[in-house]
Design an enzyme around this catalytic site. Structure first.
Site, mmCIF file in Angstrom:
data_model
loop_
_atom_site.group_PDB
_atom_site.id
_atom_site.type_symbol
_atom_site.label_atom_id
_atom_site.label_comp_id
_atom_site.label_asym_id
_atom_site.label_seq_id
_atom_site.Cartn_x
_atom_site.Cartn_y
_atom_site.Cartn_z
ATOM 1 N N HIS A 181 0.822 -1.227 0.000
ATOM 2 C CA HIS A 181 0.000 0.000 0.000
ATOM 3 C C HIS A 181 0.847 1.263 0.000
ATOM 4 O O HIS A 181 0.338 2.336 -0.300
ATOM 5 C CB HIS A 181 -0.935 -0.012 1.212
ATOM 6 C CG HIS A 181 -2.016 -1.029 1.091
ATOM 7 N ND1 HIS A 181 -3.332 -0.719 0.840
ATOM 8 C CD2 HIS A 181 -1.971 -2.388 1.162
ATOM 9 C CE1 HIS A 181 -4.048 -1.830 0.764
ATOM 10 N NE2 HIS A 181 -3.250 -2.863 0.960
ATOM 11 N N ASP A 389 3.382 9.354 -0.638
ATOM 12 C CA ASP A 389 2.205 8.584 -0.247
ATOM 13 C C ASP A 389 1.995 7.489 -1.277
ATOM 14 O O ASP A 389 2.149 7.752 -2.486
ATOM 15 C CB ASP A 389 0.975 9.504 -0.211
ATOM 16 C CG ASP A 389 0.017 9.165 0.921
ATOM 17 O OD1 ASP A 389 -0.054 7.975 1.286
ATOM 18 O OD2 ASP A 389 -0.650 10.082 1.421
#
Ligand code: ADQ
Length: 484
Positions: A181, A389
């Site tokens: 992720h 991110d």
């Protein structure tokens, strides 16, 4: 048949998993493995992208396996089972000491900073890494007796990078997928970690390894080539230990339709009304994040300060609300960050506040997702400026929550995975406070026609690249070894 014992533990005959091809079962069960398994009632309340996205993947018939969230005397290797809405939740407890070293230590003080390009924050030590290996082994041992021959195993995220190595060592031949992720780093950065090769080998024990962006996959393949001497083909396939590994790009998304409806309803909620009354006709700039140094919050506060300084026409006309859910507070760098934000918020408010206007509102206590949906809809700017991110689901939620007739503007960091897809946002470099301030100004004065055009394009993408699409695409790769 497996029996549920009175203590809720699944009892089943001990058996060795057999190769998938030998089974006659037609519909394979999906087993989702993640560090933390929310209890069924906790699902909706959890702050954190992974839990939110996987809540959609836990469909009836599937199993969700991982840590219960409880710290015990010993790390267990026998799972507790509960079933809710057709989903089996299988969880183990982790020993306090293992938790400190595996979770706070290697996962969050070594892997997390490194994978977010923050080598200066990396704290590596051998005992923490050993605990990481121990917990990954415990996960594998506890999962083993629950496995059916055709089960597709789908492991999630950086806490479990060596679990597939352990499953293979236990003789598991099921197809195994892994999805990361967070970002993956290029070889020059990963080389900082003394155990880098074991982690890349851990992912290479899987059949399918998934990443959020093309850049992350490229970085992984470059590492595999250097550390494991592999030779990936143009589809991201390579052979390691005599097995084929396929590295794929499957960006994560949200349940866009559901979120659009939630935001529409939340517009009239009590929380949204209270916010509206407090704002009057002032514009709202909104940030929603876990309180994490990867999210670029100090830089974001500075950028808002630069907006008020460089564009004085916005003073008294705009409010910045930053919702920052406290996270990983036992890790030192998170405590430092909190103090830093308190100071910067004080500086900005001290400099620009008036007796009836405080420019920056900053809160760290939890806010319900429903309230957040309503706040997104009210916000003229969604300010999403992480320094790094994996994806950033807040950017996608903000887009989904807008009123299509009068939408707000997304200001998005080029270092969020989401920037690869959401190109109609105002894309900024979060390290440049003046650039971010200029983008906020542009957003605040942007004509309606341009806002609508940008939003239409963004919404179409958010509606296409959903959480369901993410799950289906990844599982399709996992199911079909020939899919390119
Ligand atoms: P996170 O780092 O947690 O996820 P993100 O993708 O933005 O980041 O997801 C956060 C989720 O939590 C969103 O659904 C958001 O609404 C919710 N949330 C955030 N702050 C909240 C708050 N204060 N109160 C309540 N809810 C809050 C990790 C990676 C990301 C990746 C996701 C999914 O770091 O890059 O996008 O996993 O893969």
């Amino acid at each position: 048949m497996n029996q549920l014992a009175s203590n809720g533990v699944l009892e089943r005959p001990v058996k060795k998993p057999v190769p998938a091809a030998a089974s006659r079962q037609t519909t394979a069960r999906t087993i989702i493995v993640s560090n933390r398994v929310p209890s069924p009632t906790e699902k909706a309340a959890t702050a954190g992208g992974l839990a939110v996205a996987l809540a959609d993947a836990a469909t009836p018939g599937s199993m969700w396996f991982g840590w219960s969230g409880k710290r015990a005397h010993d790390t267990s290797t026998k799972a507790n089972i509960t079933v809710a809405d057709g989903v089996t939740y299988a969880t183990i407890d982790i020993a306090e000491r293992d938790y400190q070293q595996f979770y706070n230590g290697f996962s969050n003080a070594a892997l997390w900073p490194l994978f977010h390009y923050r080598t200066g924050l990396l704290r590596f030590n051998r005992p923490d890494y050993e605990a990481y290996r121990t917990v990954n082994r415990a996960f594998a041992e506890a999962l083993l007796p629950l496995l059916e021959p055709d089960d597709l195993i789908w492991i999630h995220d950086y806490q479990l990078m060596t679990m597939a190595t352990e499953l293979r060592a236990l003789g598991v031949t099921n197809r195994i997928g892994f999805f990361l992720h967070i970002p993956f780093v290029p070889p020059a950065l990963l080389a900082v970690l003394p155990t880098a090769a074991e982690l890349v080998a851990g992912l290479s024990a899987c059949d399918v390894v998934g990443f959020q962006t093309v850049g992350d996959r490229t970085a992984f393949l470059d590492n595999a080539e250097i550390l494991l001497k592999t030779r990936p083909d143009k589809h991201g396939r390579y052979t390691y230990n005599g097995r084929s590994v396929h590295a794929v790009v499957t960006p994560i998304g949200i349940d866009a339709k559901k979120f659009e409806q939630q935001a529409l309803r939340a517009e009239h909620s009590a929380d949204a009304q209270r916010l509206e009354e407090s704002l009057g006709d002032r514009a709202l700039v909104l940030g929603v994040d876990r309180l994490d140094y990867s999210k670029g919050l100090p830089q974001r506060f500075d950028a808002f300060g630069r907006l008020l300084y460089a564009f004085p026409q916005h003073r008294r006309c705009v409010n910045f609300l930053q919702i920052a859910a406290r996270s990983r507070q036992e890790v030192g760098s998170y405590q430092t960050l909190r103090r830093e934000l308190d100071r910067r918020a004080g500086d900005i408010n001290g400099e620009f506040s008036d007796f009836d206007w405080v420019p920056l509102r900053y809160m760290t206590h939890p806010v319900k997702r429903n309230a957040i949906a309503g706040f997104y809809r009210r916000a003229n700017i969604g300010l999403v400026t992480p320094l790094r991110d994996g994806m950033n689901l807040v950017a996608k939620e903000y887009v989904a929550a807008q009123d299509q007739v009068n939408p707000g503007v997304l200001v998005l960091s080029r270092f969020a995975g989401a920037a690869d897809e959401l190109t109609e946002a105002l894309i900024v470099n979060p390290f440049d406070a003046d650039e971010v301030a200029a983008a906020m100004h542009e957003a605040l004065v942007m004509p309606l026609e341009e806002r609508v055009a940008r939003h239409d394009a963004l919404l179409a993408k958010v509606r296409t690249s959903t959480a369901q699409h993410f799950c289906e695409t990844f599982i399709a790769y996992l199911r079909d070894p020939t899919r390119n």
